[in-house]
Scaffold this motif. Structure first.
Motif, short mmCIF file in Angstrom:
data_model
loop_
_atom_site.label_atom_id
_atom_site.label_comp_id
_atom_site.label_asym_id
_atom_site.label_seq_id
_atom_site.Cartn_x
_atom_site.Cartn_y
_atom_site.Cartn_z
N PRO A 230 -28.83 -3.68 5.60
CA PRO A 230 -28.35 -3.97 7.18
C PRO A 230 -28.10 -5.59 7.27
CG PRO A 230 -31.55 -3.33 5.70
CD PRO A 230 -30.48 -3.52 5.56
N GLY A 231 -27.68 -6.26 6.32
CA GLY A 231 -27.57 -7.50 6.35
C GLY A 231 -25.66 -7.37 6.13
N LEU A 232 -25.51 -5.69 5.56
CA LEU A 232 -23.82 -6.33 4.80
C LEU A 232 -23.32 -5.87 6.61
CD1 LEU A 232 -22.01 -5.08 3.11
CD2 LEU A 232 -22.25 -2.38 3.45
N ARG A 233 -21.74 -6.75 6.48
CA ARG A 233 -20.99 -6.72 7.20
C ARG A 233 -19.52 -6.20 7.02
NH1 ARG A 233 -21.20 -10.17 11.36
NH2 ARG A 233 -23.52 -11.43 10.17
N LEU A 234 -20.00 -4.52 8.25
CA LEU A 234 -18.60 -4.21 8.18
C LEU A 234 -17.09 -4.87 8.11
CD1 LEU A 234 -19.79 -1.17 9.85
CD2 LEU A 234 -20.24 -1.52 7.45
N ALA A 235 -16.03 -4.04 7.87
CA ALA A 235 -14.83 -5.05 7.26
C ALA A 235 -13.51 -3.80 7.98
CB ALA A 235 -14.47 -5.68 6.63
N ALA A 236 -13.04 -3.73 8.81
CA ALA A 236 -12.08 -3.34 7.91
C ALA A 236 -11.34 -2.65 7.39
CB ALA A 236 -10.41 -3.06 9.24
N GLY A 237 -10.89 -1.22 6.91
CA GLY A 237 -11.05 -0.46 5.54
C GLY A 237 -12.43 0.69 4.49
N ASP A 238 -13.33 -0.28 5.56
CA ASP A 238 -14.61 0.33 5.30
C ASP A 238 -14.73 1.93 5.44
OD1 ASP A 238 -15.28 -2.09 3.40
OD2 ASP A 238 -16.76 -2.71 5.43
N GLU A 239 -15.15 2.28 4.34
CA GLU A 239 -15.64 4.26 4.42
C GLU A 239 -16.99 4.33 4.39
OE1 GLU A 239 -11.64 5.10 2.07
OE2 GLU A 239 -12.71 6.25 2.02
N LEU A 240 -17.39 4.79 5.62
CA LEU A 240 -18.70 4.66 5.54
C LEU A 240 -19.38 6.96 5.73
CD1 LEU A 240 -18.62 2.31 6.79
CD2 LEU A 240 -20.54 2.79 8.07
N LEU A 241 -20.95 6.97 4.50
CA LEU A 241 -20.80 8.02 4.63
C LEU A 241 -22.64 8.49 5.37
CD1 LEU A 241 -20.26 11.00 3.24
CD2 LEU A 241 -22.07 10.21 1.43
N VAL A 242 -22.49 9.41 6.89
CA VAL A 242 -23.72 9.23 7.43
C VAL A 242 -24.50 10.03 7.81
CG1 VAL A 242 -24.83 8.32 9.68
CG2 VAL A 242 -22.44 7.66 9.11
N LEU A 243 -25.49 10.83 7.36
CA LEU A 243 -26.16 11.32 7.25
C LEU A 243 -27.32 11.50 8.54
CD1 LEU A 243 -27.57 11.76 3.52
CD2 LEU A 243 -25.13 12.38 4.66
N SER A 244 -27.07 12.64 8.97
CA SER A 244 -28.00 12.69 10.77
C SER A 244 -28.64 14.29 10.79
CB SER A 244 -27.12 12.16 11.25
OG SER A 244 -27.99 12.32 12.35
N HIS A 245 -30.54 14.35 10.86
CA HIS A 245 -30.48 15.88 11.45
C HIS A 245 -30.20 15.85 13.00
CE1 HIS A 245 -34.31 14.19 13.42
NE2 HIS A 245 -34.47 14.07 11.80
N SER A 246 -29.16 15.27 13.55
CA SER A 246 -29.45 15.69 15.09
C SER A 246 -28.28 14.84 15.73
CB SER A 246 -31.06 14.99 15.39
OG SER A 246 -31.10 13.47 15.38
N ALA A 247 -27.82 13.63 15.78
CA ALA A 247 -26.55 13.16 15.60
C ALA A 247 -25.52 14.23 15.72
CB ALA A 247 -26.01 11.94 15.43
N THR A 248 -24.69 13.90 16.32
CA THR A 248 -23.43 14.91 16.75
C THR A 248 -22.25 13.81 16.00
OG1 THR A 248 -22.02 14.52 18.54
CG2 THR A 248 -23.86 16.37 18.01
N GLU A 249 -21.02 14.73 14.75
CA GLU A 249 -19.91 13.73 15.01
C GLU A 249 -19.19 13.11 15.63
OE1 GLU A 249 -17.15 15.79 12.80
OE2 GLU A 249 -15.02 14.10 12.21
N GLY A 250 -18.97 13.27 16.84
CA GLY A 250 -19.15 12.12 17.92
C GLY A 250 -20.09 10.94 18.03
N GLU A 251 -21.02 11.67 18.24
CA GLU A 251 -21.85 10.20 18.93
C GLU A 251 -21.94 9.13 18.05
OE1 GLU A 251 -25.04 12.77 19.07
OE2 GLU A 251 -25.46 12.50 21.28
N ILE A 252 -21.86 9.95 16.62
CA ILE A 252 -21.67 8.62 15.02
C ILE A 252 -20.47 8.28 15.14
CG2 ILE A 252 -21.06 8.75 12.88
CD1 ILE A 252 -24.49 9.91 13.51
N HIS A 253 -19.19 8.49 15.45
CA HIS A 253 -17.63 7.61 16.07
C HIS A 253 -18.07 6.94 16.72
CE1 HIS A 253 -15.06 11.18 13.52
NE2 HIS A 253 -15.93 10.45 12.57
N ALA A 254 -19.33 6.95 18.12
CA ALA A 254 -19.03 6.15 18.82
C ALA A 254 -19.33 5.02 19.04
CB ALA A 254 -19.74 7.06 20.06
N VAL A 255 -20.34 5.20 17.79
CA VAL A 255 -21.49 3.90 17.50
C VAL A 255 -20.57 2.79 16.50
CG1 VAL A 255 -23.06 2.92 16.14
CG2 VAL A 255 -23.81 4.79 17.50
N PHE A 256 -19.90 3.66 15.15
CA PHE A 256 -18.34 2.76 14.97
C PHE A 256 -17.27 2.73 15.31
CE2 PHE A 256 -21.96 2.44 11.35
CZ PHE A 256 -22.21 3.72 11.87
#
Length: 218
Positions: free
Chosen positions: A191-217
């Motif tokens: 949770p304390g990891l600070r994100l930086a440009a170039g980081d690639e994230l693998l996100v798992l969700s059983h409810s959110a859409t791809e658009g909702e995930i991208h809106a967060v990040f």
């Protein structure tokens, strides 16, 4: 990955559907015009009608640029011809062929251009594993079948998440970051990891859409 599946029977259609849903560039080819017409608009793939045993038809369907060919017709003779053409004429890196009659299994080897032979009764996940030679792909497919969306997103200098910690981000319910890849190395998504440009994230969700995930990040 560019994939050509010959044979729109049950196994070929399911393989094309799953591989297409995993963001591969998939073409499904079958000689039955009516079957092809019935599948149009129902699969995330291109559909072509024609006899895959004909070199011109294979070329038109994209065999000359394919990374993988799956010969999944209901006839062993056809699958052998398709495999041989794919490997010898079109130099496809990986060729997987369905074996309908177990007595013919001995034919399905490198002499006919076959890299991996799979019995007709092979489970879909096992076929995909043979086709892609990637256990991680199979794991993602199993998650997909379980109703879990697997979404990749990359942080850019302009992303709203750049410079913020994972704890700072309000992700949708039922969503979590499974991995962060930084400089080519996976990093624990603390949770304390600070994100930086170039980081690639693998996100798992059983409810959110791809658009909702991208809106967060993004």
């Amino acid at each position: 990955m560019r994939i050509l599946v010959a044979g729109a029977g049950r196994l070929g259609t399911q393989a094309a559907q799953v591989l297409g849903a995993a963001d591969n560039d998939v073409t499904l080819l079958d000689r039955d015009d009516d079957r092809v017409a019935a599948l149009r608009g129902r699969l995330p793939v291109r559909l072509e009608a024609g006899d895959a045993c004909e070199p011109a038809v294979l070329e038109s369907a994209g065999a000359h640029t394919a990374d993988l060919v799956i010969a999944a017709t209901g006839e062993d003779e056809d699958n052998l011809v398709i495999s041989l053409l794919a490997k010898r004429q079109f130099h496809v890196a990986r060729v997987v062929a369905r074996v309908n009659d177990a007595e013919n299994a001995w034919l399905f080897d490198h002499r006919w251009g076959v890299d991996a032979a799979v019995p007709a009764a092979t489970p879909l996940v096992s076929l995909i594993e043979e086709a892609t030679s990637a256990s991680d792909t199979v794991a993602l497919l199993r998650l997909s079948k379980a109703g879990v969306n697997v979404i990749e997103t990359t942080i850019t200098p302009r992303s709203r998440a750049a410079g913020r910690t994972l704890a700072d981000l309000a992700v949708p319910h039922g969503t979590f970051v499974a991995a962060v890849v930084r400089d080519g190395q996976p990093t624990a998504p603390d949770p304390g990891l600070r994100l930086a440009a170039g980081d690639e994230l693998l996100v798992l969700s059983h409810s959110a859409t791809e658009g909702e995930i991208h809106a967060v990040f993004q």
